[in-house]
Scaffold this motif. Structure first.
Motif, PDB file in Angstrom:
ATOM      1  N   LYS A  11      41.171   7.232  12.509  1.00 37.48           N
ATOM      2  CA  LYS A  11      39.756   7.338  12.856  1.00 37.48           C
ATOM      3  C   LYS A  11      39.422   6.506  14.093  1.00 37.48           C
ATOM      4  CE  LYS A  11      37.959   8.188   8.163  1.00 37.48           C
ATOM      5  NZ  LYS A  11      39.257   8.203   7.465  1.00 37.48           N
ATOM      6  N   ARG A  65      45.656  11.372  12.156  1.00 33.33           N
ATOM      7  CA  ARG A  65      44.330  11.245  11.557  1.00 33.33           C
ATOM      8  C   ARG A  65      43.798   9.814  11.564  1.00 33.33           C
ATOM      9  NH1 ARG A  65      43.100  16.126   9.577  1.00 33.33           N
ATOM     10  NH2 ARG A  65      44.804  17.514   8.928  1.00 33.33           N
ATOM     11  N   ASN A  69      39.111  13.019  18.736  1.00 36.14           N
ATOM     12  CA  ASN A  69      38.899  12.792  17.315  1.00 36.14           C
ATOM     13  C   ASN A  69      38.991  11.321  16.932  1.00 36.14           C
ATOM     14  OD1 ASN A  69      38.645  15.558  16.900  1.00 36.14           O
ATOM     15  ND2 ASN A  69      40.852  15.808  16.664  1.00 36.14           N
TER      16      ASN A  69
END
Length: 324
Positions: free
Chosen positions: A109, A107, A27
């Motif tokens: 990026k 989270r 991710n």
């Protein structure tokens, strides 16, 4: 607290055992800024440290030398043949993967890793009389440790007569003697230029984009470096112009070093500015090699790399670098 992000330690087995690890893997993209040394990395690092929070708000996590030199890459940058090196490399790769997994849970990026030690060391370059001779092997180890996350590699280059002069100045302060004329000749004729370094990195990380920026263009523009590194995904903070070049020992400092070692400083030229050990013929040869490297990059670098110079058609929407 880790890497400027508020996350809890996350433990998992890096190789095939953890559902939690597998769930978050993939991710986050990794951007490696590998230097080289003496090309504005000090300014960039200072800028990144001062803007950690703002960059984090854009989803960009950071690992600078303040993070990586605390043992994070232990084993990954060791040369082959040392006792126990394989085990240390496995542990190093595991550490990197665990911390990447934790950032993905938080989270992030992208992760920007800024460490010129990925390529090698300045003293090693002088000792071997080669320009980052192990860049390919070291890059491959990093690609393995990050397990397919490396999307982009950012490389700064510099005119070779300036790079080698600065490298030699640092080497003298670290115990090396003043170079002989024969040693300077070998540095001029050694077969590795920036083209070879870039080619090695491209072979080591074939799935990554290689961006190359001359120091003469971006040395004092760390915000531009960040914007290119993230492919223009956001505008980097522009509230800081560092204006500090590489910390290169000047002639007066070199004289003091030699005097402290009871060595003759008379081989150094007069004056108090930057030391240039190469003669006019050697400088001209080094300039021709650097010009050939730039010509290769401008012509497309055999599809291996993109030169950041006047404009960047690959990264859509990015303003031209020159003239800004």
């Amino acid at each position: 607290m880790m890497d400027g992000m508020d996350i809890q330690p996350f433990y998992a087995t890096p190789q095939g055992g953890s559902a939690a690890f597998d769930k978050v893997h993939g991710n986050m993209d990794v951007i490696l800024h590998v230097g080289a040394h003496l090309t504005g990395v000090s300014s960039l690092t200072y800028y990144l440290e001062r803007n950690r929070r703002k960059l984090r708000d854009h989803g960009l996590a950071l690992w600078t030398v303040s993070d990586t030199r605390k043992g994070l890459f232990d084993g990954l940058t060791l040369r082959s043949g040392l006792h126990g090196v394989e085990r240390r490399r496995m542990r190093g790769a595991g550490r990197v993967r665990l911390r990447c997994a934790a950032l993905e849970k938080a989270r992030a990026k992208e992760l920007l890793v800024c460490d010129p030690g990925i390529l090698g060391g300045v003293s090693d370059n002088v000792a071997t009389e080669r320009l980052y001779p192990a860049a390919g092997e070291r890059g491959a180890r990093m690609a393995h440790a990050f397990e397919g996350r490396v999307k982009r590699v950012f490389v700064n280059i510099r005119a070779l007569e300036d790079y080698w002069a600065a490298a030699l100045a640092h080497a003298v302060t670290n115990g090396f003697p003043l170079p002989l004329q024969s040693e300077l000749d070998r540095l001029v004729t050694q077969p590795r230029s920036w083209r070879r370094v870039i080619t090695d990195l491209a072979a080591a990380m074939p799935g990554a984009e290689i961006l190359v920026a001359p120091f003469e263009r971006v040395g004092e523009r760390p915000d531009d470096v960040v914007e290119f590194a993230v492919a223009g995904r956001f505008g980097a903070p522009a509230n800081l112009r560092v204006g500090m070049g590489p910390q290169i020992p000047q002639l007066n400092a070199l004289r003091e070093v030699l005097l402290d070692r009871y060595e003759d400083e008379e081989d150094l030229p007069d004056g108090s500015g930057r030391w240039q050990p190469f003669n006019a013929v050697q400088i001209e040869t080094l300039r021709e090699i650097y010009a050939a490297d730039l010509k290769w990059l401008r012509s497309g670098a055999d599809g291996l790399a993109y030169l950041i110079e006047e404009k960047d058609p690959v990264l859509a929407g990015k303003r031209p670098l020159v003239g800004t």
